[in-house]
Design a protein around this motif. Structure first.
Motif, PDB file in Angstrom:
ATOM      1  N   ALA A 134     -15.937  14.831  21.780  1.00  0.00           N
ATOM      2  CA  ALA A 134     -14.869  15.087  20.759  1.00  0.00           C
ATOM      3  C   ALA A 134     -14.965  13.811  19.765  1.00  0.00           C
ATOM      4  N   GLN A 135     -15.337  12.820  20.138  1.00  0.00           N
ATOM      5  CA  GLN A 135     -15.317  11.599  19.220  1.00  0.00           C
ATOM      6  C   GLN A 135     -16.537  10.961  18.904  1.00  0.00           C
ATOM      7  N   GLY A 136     -17.578  12.105  18.604  1.00  0.00           N
ATOM      8  CA  GLY A 136     -18.991  11.814  18.009  1.00  0.00           C
ATOM      9  C   GLY A 136     -19.670  11.445  19.057  1.00  0.00           C
ATOM     10  N   GLY A 137     -19.780  11.591  20.562  1.00  0.00           N
ATOM     11  CA  GLY A 137     -20.894  11.059  21.184  1.00  0.00           C
ATOM     12  C   GLY A 137     -21.797  12.301  21.441  1.00  0.00           C
ATOM     13  N   SER A 138     -22.608  12.022  22.288  1.00  0.00           N
ATOM     14  CA  SER A 138     -23.832  13.001  22.326  1.00  0.00           C
ATOM     15  C   SER A 138     -24.450  13.118  23.739  1.00  0.00           C
ATOM     16  N   LEU A 139     -24.736  14.135  24.237  1.00  0.00           N
ATOM     17  CA  LEU A 139     -25.255  14.685  25.467  1.00  0.00           C
ATOM     18  C   LEU A 139     -26.711  14.261  25.728  1.00  0.00           C
ATOM     19  N   CYS A 140     -26.851  13.678  26.979  1.00  0.00           N
ATOM     20  CA  CYS A 140     -28.137  13.125  27.533  1.00  0.00           C
ATOM     21  C   CYS A 140     -28.506  13.788  28.701  1.00  0.00           C
ATOM     22  N   PHE A 141     -29.393  14.323  29.168  1.00  0.00           N
ATOM     23  CA  PHE A 141     -29.671  15.020  30.360  1.00  0.00           C
ATOM     24  C   PHE A 141     -30.669  14.249  31.223  1.00  0.00           C
ATOM     25  N   ASP A 142     -30.659  12.960  30.900  1.00  0.00           N
ATOM     26  CA  ASP A 142     -31.392  12.101  31.900  1.00  0.00           C
ATOM     27  C   ASP A 142     -30.872  12.072  33.406  1.00  0.00           C
ATOM     28  N   PRO A 143     -31.468  12.074  34.397  1.00  0.00           N
ATOM     29  CA  PRO A 143     -30.911  12.148  35.798  1.00  0.00           C
ATOM     30  C   PRO A 143     -29.547  11.055  35.775  1.00  0.00           C
ATOM     31  N   VAL A 144     -28.616  11.524  36.353  1.00  0.00           N
ATOM     32  CA  VAL A 144     -27.477  10.694  36.829  1.00  0.00           C
ATOM     33  C   VAL A 144     -27.839  10.009  38.090  1.00  0.00           C
ATOM     34  N   PRO A 145     -27.402   8.765  38.181  1.00  0.00           N
ATOM     35  CA  PRO A 145     -27.732   7.875  39.562  1.00  0.00           C
ATOM     36  C   PRO A 145     -26.973   8.564  40.855  1.00  0.00           C
ATOM     37  N   GLN A 146     -27.828   8.779  41.753  1.00  0.00           N
ATOM     38  CA  GLN A 146     -27.227   9.396  42.889  1.00  0.00           C
ATOM     39  C   GLN A 146     -26.023   8.768  43.555  1.00  0.00           C
ATOM     40  N   ARG A 147     -25.994   7.362  43.210  1.00  0.00           N
ATOM     41  CA  ARG A 147     -24.778   6.530  43.889  1.00  0.00           C
ATOM     42  C   ARG A 147     -23.667   6.991  43.176  1.00  0.00           C
ATOM     43  N   ALA A 148     -23.664   7.349  41.750  1.00  0.00           N
ATOM     44  CA  ALA A 148     -22.465   7.860  41.091  1.00  0.00           C
ATOM     45  C   ALA A 148     -22.163   9.275  41.779  1.00  0.00           C
ATOM     46  N   ILE A 149     -23.107  10.156  41.908  1.00  0.00           N
ATOM     47  CA  ILE A 149     -22.736  11.476  42.488  1.00  0.00           C
ATOM     48  C   ILE A 149     -22.065  11.197  43.853  1.00  0.00           C
ATOM     49  N   PHE A 183     -15.549  14.348  36.316  1.00  0.00           N
ATOM     50  CA  PHE A 183     -15.243  12.807  36.672  1.00  0.00           C
ATOM     51  C   PHE A 183     -16.006  12.046  35.578  1.00  0.00           C
ATOM     52  N   ASP A 184     -15.535  11.171  35.116  1.00  0.00           N
ATOM     53  CA  ASP A 184     -15.981  10.063  34.131  1.00  0.00           C
ATOM     54  C   ASP A 184     -16.439   8.666  34.855  1.00  0.00           C
ATOM     55  N   VAL A 185     -17.669   8.458  34.962  1.00  0.00           N
ATOM     56  CA  VAL A 185     -18.022   7.524  35.464  1.00  0.00           C
ATOM     57  C   VAL A 185     -18.932   6.332  34.654  1.00  0.00           C
ATOM     58  N   ALA A 186     -18.671   5.105  35.050  1.00  0.00           N
ATOM     59  CA  ALA A 186     -19.606   4.164  34.115  1.00  0.00           C
ATOM     60  C   ALA A 186     -20.474   3.468  35.203  1.00  0.00           C
ATOM     61  N   MET A 187     -21.779   3.389  34.602  1.00  0.00           N
ATOM     62  CA  MET A 187     -22.412   2.413  35.589  1.00  0.00           C
ATOM     63  C   MET A 187     -22.674   1.105  34.948  1.00  0.00           C
ATOM     64  N   VAL A 188     -22.521   0.196  35.674  1.00  0.00           N
ATOM     65  CA  VAL A 188     -22.587  -1.354  35.156  1.00  0.00           C
ATOM     66  C   VAL A 188     -23.546  -2.197  36.171  1.00  0.00           C
ATOM     67  N   GLY A 189     -24.879  -2.397  36.027  1.00  0.00           N
ATOM     68  CA  GLY A 189     -25.642  -3.107  37.043  1.00  0.00           C
ATOM     69  C   GLY A 189     -25.801  -2.269  38.170  1.00  0.00           C
ATOM     70  N   GLY A 190     -26.087  -0.934  38.167  1.00  0.00           N
ATOM     71  CA  GLY A 190     -26.049  -0.142  39.175  1.00  0.00           C
ATOM     72  C   GLY A 190     -25.026   0.176  39.819  1.00  0.00           C
ATOM     73  N   HIS A 191     -23.829  -0.296  39.496  1.00  0.00           N
ATOM     74  CA  HIS A 191     -22.776  -0.105  40.274  1.00  0.00           C
ATOM     75  C   HIS A 191     -21.579   0.924  39.497  1.00  0.00           C
ATOM     76  N   PRO A 192     -21.230   2.005  40.189  1.00  0.00           N
ATOM     77  CA  PRO A 192     -20.248   2.977  39.721  1.00  0.00           C
ATOM     78  C   PRO A 192     -18.929   2.473  39.811  1.00  0.00           C
ATOM     79  N   TYR A 193     -18.402   2.847  38.412  1.00  0.00           N
ATOM     80  CA  TYR A 193     -16.740   2.766  38.278  1.00  0.00           C
ATOM     81  C   TYR A 193     -16.262   4.132  37.677  1.00  0.00           C
ATOM     82  N   ILE A 194     -15.353   4.629  38.450  1.00  0.00           N
ATOM     83  CA  ILE A 194     -14.896   5.832  38.058  1.00  0.00           C
ATOM     84  C   ILE A 194     -13.415   5.614  36.914  1.00  0.00           C
TER      85      ILE A 194
END
Length: 280
Positions: free
Chosen positions: A180-195, A212-223
């Motif tokens: 809604a703020q101008g972002g786009s969708l990307c369907f590359d695989p989401v890391p299993q660690r986040a799932i 759920f909205d999850v950020a990945m930083v250095g392979g580490h998930p943050y919700i």
């Protein structure tokens, strides 16, 4: 299985879901009492349905209580999964609280409106003036550390399963990843660690319908948060119909031995004429 729905948009593809306008629920008590499930009630209806009428609701009670605003969910995450949420401060707005935050947070950091969606009410704070403008309009200060990302994961849970996952990518020069703020969708695989983290959190807390909205930083998930009512665009693009997942979950968790007999209204679809009542 008898279904009463208070959200026609989200349940129009469910078979035999009887829609009741939320403001008219007091006129349809017999239908509600006879229902096996009450679907997508408004937040103000939940106490009456769950505690007054002893009804089963979908989404679940934890989905409502913890998804009501960002503060409720953040407090649980900070207690149970502190390593998987950005550093967060939630304080009553006072001159001392403002100075305390400025003493421990480096610029830039993020401030949020506790009850908001679609990226509205999320502010990048780059200096003291930005922070003071935020403080001027918010009685509660919700402050998080800034994570150096240009995308985040949207992971959708229905029942006890992840039914969709994808990335939301910020536009060039844009702070927000939301579509809604101008972002786009990307369907590359989401890391299993986040799932795996999202499934753990959802199952532990009893959340059964959430994006759920999850950020990945250095392979580490943050919700960051979850939205009980999430947009379906990312699912539609992938050819996923959430109605089928909802129906499977309801059928698998129904209690046939506790199903009440049909009322005339449920059997015929007709309603008794009642004197109009105003919603409280």
């Amino acid at each position: 299985m008898r279904l009463v729905s208070f959200d026609a948009f989200r349940t129009c593809r469910l078979p035999n879901a009887h829609y009741i306008k939320p403001d008219h629920s007091s006129r349809s008590l017999e239908l509600i009492k006879a229902a096996d499930w009450c679907l997508f009630p408004e937040y103000w209806q939940v106490n009456t349905l769950v505690f007054g009428l002893n009804k089963r609701i979908f989404p679940s009670l934890p989905s409502y209580l913890l998804g009501h605003n960002k503060i409720e969910f953040s407090r649980v995450m900070t207690t149970l999964w502190p390593q998987h949420i950005p550093q967060t401060f939630i304080l009553d707005n006072s001159p001392q609280a403002r100075e305390d935050i400025l003493a421990v947070m480096d610029f830039p950091f993020v401030c949020k409106t506790p009850k908001s969606s679609e990226g509205r009410g999320v502010f990048l704070i780059e200096n003291r003036a930005d922070f003071m403008r935020y403080c001027d309009t918010h009685p509660v200060l919700y402050v998080q550390e800034y994570l150096p990302i240009d995308r985040d994961c949207r992971i959708v849970v229905i029942g006890e399963a992840v039914v969709a996952s994808y990335w939301r990518v910020a536009g060039e020069g844009n702070f927000h990843n939301n579509i809604a703020q101008g972002g786009s969708l990307c369907f590359d695989p989401v890391p299993q660690r986040a799932i795996d983290l999202v499934l753990e959190v959802a199952k532990t807390l009893g959340i059964d319908h959430a994006g759920f909205d999850v950020a990945m930083v250095g392979g580490h998930p943050y919700i960051f948060e979850f939205n009980r009512l999430f947009g379906n665009h990312g699912l539609t693009v992938q050819g996923i119909d959430p109605s089928s997942n909802i129906l499977q979950w309801l059928e698998a968790n129904s209690l046939p031995d506790q199903t009440p007999p049909k009322t005339p209204e449920m059997a015929t679809g007709k309603r008794r004429k009642m004197r109009p009542l105003r919603a409280a």
